[in-house]
Design a protein around this motif. Structure first.
Motif, short mmCIF file in Angstrom:
data_model
loop_
_atom_site.label_atom_id
_atom_site.label_comp_id
_atom_site.label_asym_id
_atom_site.label_seq_id
_atom_site.Cartn_x
_atom_site.Cartn_y
_atom_site.Cartn_z
N PHE A 1 -7.15 11.62 1.38
CA PHE A 1 -5.99 10.72 1.46
C PHE A 1 -6.47 9.36 1.00
O PHE A 1 -7.62 8.98 1.22
N TYR A 2 -5.60 8.63 0.31
CA TYR A 2 -6.01 7.35 -0.26
C TYR A 2 -4.79 6.51 -0.63
O TYR A 2 -3.67 7.01 -0.67
N CYS A 3 -5.05 5.24 -0.91
CA CYS A 3 -4.03 4.33 -1.43
C CYS A 3 -4.18 4.33 -2.95
O CYS A 3 -5.27 4.11 -3.47
N SER A 4 -3.08 4.55 -3.66
CA SER A 4 -3.13 4.61 -5.13
C SER A 4 -2.76 3.29 -5.78
O SER A 4 -2.72 3.20 -7.01
N VAL A 5 -2.52 2.25 -5.00
CA VAL A 5 -2.16 0.94 -5.55
C VAL A 5 -3.41 0.26 -6.12
O VAL A 5 -4.45 0.19 -5.44
N HIS B 1 0.84 -1.19 0.00
CA HIS B 1 0.00 0.00 0.00
C HIS B 1 0.88 1.25 0.00
O HIS B 1 2.05 1.19 0.37
N ASP B 2 0.29 2.37 -0.35
CA ASP B 2 0.90 3.67 -0.18
C ASP B 2 -0.14 4.62 0.38
O ASP B 2 -1.28 4.21 0.62
N MET B 3 0.24 5.86 0.61
CA MET B 3 -0.71 6.87 1.03
C MET B 3 -0.43 8.13 0.21
O MET B 3 0.71 8.59 0.13
N VAL B 4 -1.47 8.65 -0.41
CA VAL B 4 -1.39 9.86 -1.21
C VAL B 4 -2.33 10.89 -0.58
O VAL B 4 -3.43 10.54 -0.15
#
Length: 158
Positions: free
Chosen positions: A138-142, A102-105
């Motif tokens: 904010f969100y996960c871009s994966v 995961h990531d956080m954007v």
């Protein structure tokens, strides 16, 4: 005013998060305190752009801390989806408790203002970013994680 985002390694993030947690351990049940958990939210405190030094991100001292984790059950979800912080900067600490990368954007009005790298189970990423008052996503871009609901709202107040 938006600033560039500095990304800090897992060791620095953990040390910084621990120091800030000890210094500001006042949370509230509505998720607006510095240590809130669950789906209601969490909080943050002010800093500047990170230097890449694993010790302490530049400008992190005194910044609100926004802690966020990917759910450990493998679902495409964060541990909370709402957060409120005051000031013009925020230290974002994102931990992946999931076996899925995961990531956080962080974005506002379709413009990315902060992002971590994609991390795997047990890793933590931290960044300090300048934010003006307002509402941020904010969100996960994966993959399709955001579409599956891995997103939330960060409200910055003055």
């Amino acid at each position: 005013m938006h600033s560039k985002v500095g990304v800090v390694g897992a060791a620095g993030a953990a040390l910084c998060a621990l120091a800030l947690a000890v210094a500001s351990c006042a949370g509230s049940p509505d998720g607006t305190g510095a240590h809130a958990h669950g789906t209601a939210g969490g909080t943050a405190a002010p800093g500047t752009e990170g230097t890449g030094d694993p010790g302490t991100p530049a400008g992190a001292a005194g910044a609100p801390v926004f802690r966020l984790a990917a759910q450990g059950d493998g679902s495409h979800a964060f541990d909370h989806n709402r957060h409120t912080a005051s000031g013009d900067r925020v230290l974002l600490v994102f931990r992946n408790d999931s076996g899925i990368p995961h990531d956080m954007v962080v974005e506002r009005d379709g413009r990315v203002v902060g992002r971590t790298r994609v991390i795997t189970r047990g890793e933590t990423q931290a960044l300090v970013t300048g934010l003006t008052p307002g509402r941020y996503a904010f969100y996960c871009s994966v993959g399709r994680h955001r579409g599956d609901g891995m997103e939330g709202v960060l409200e910055m107040t003055s």
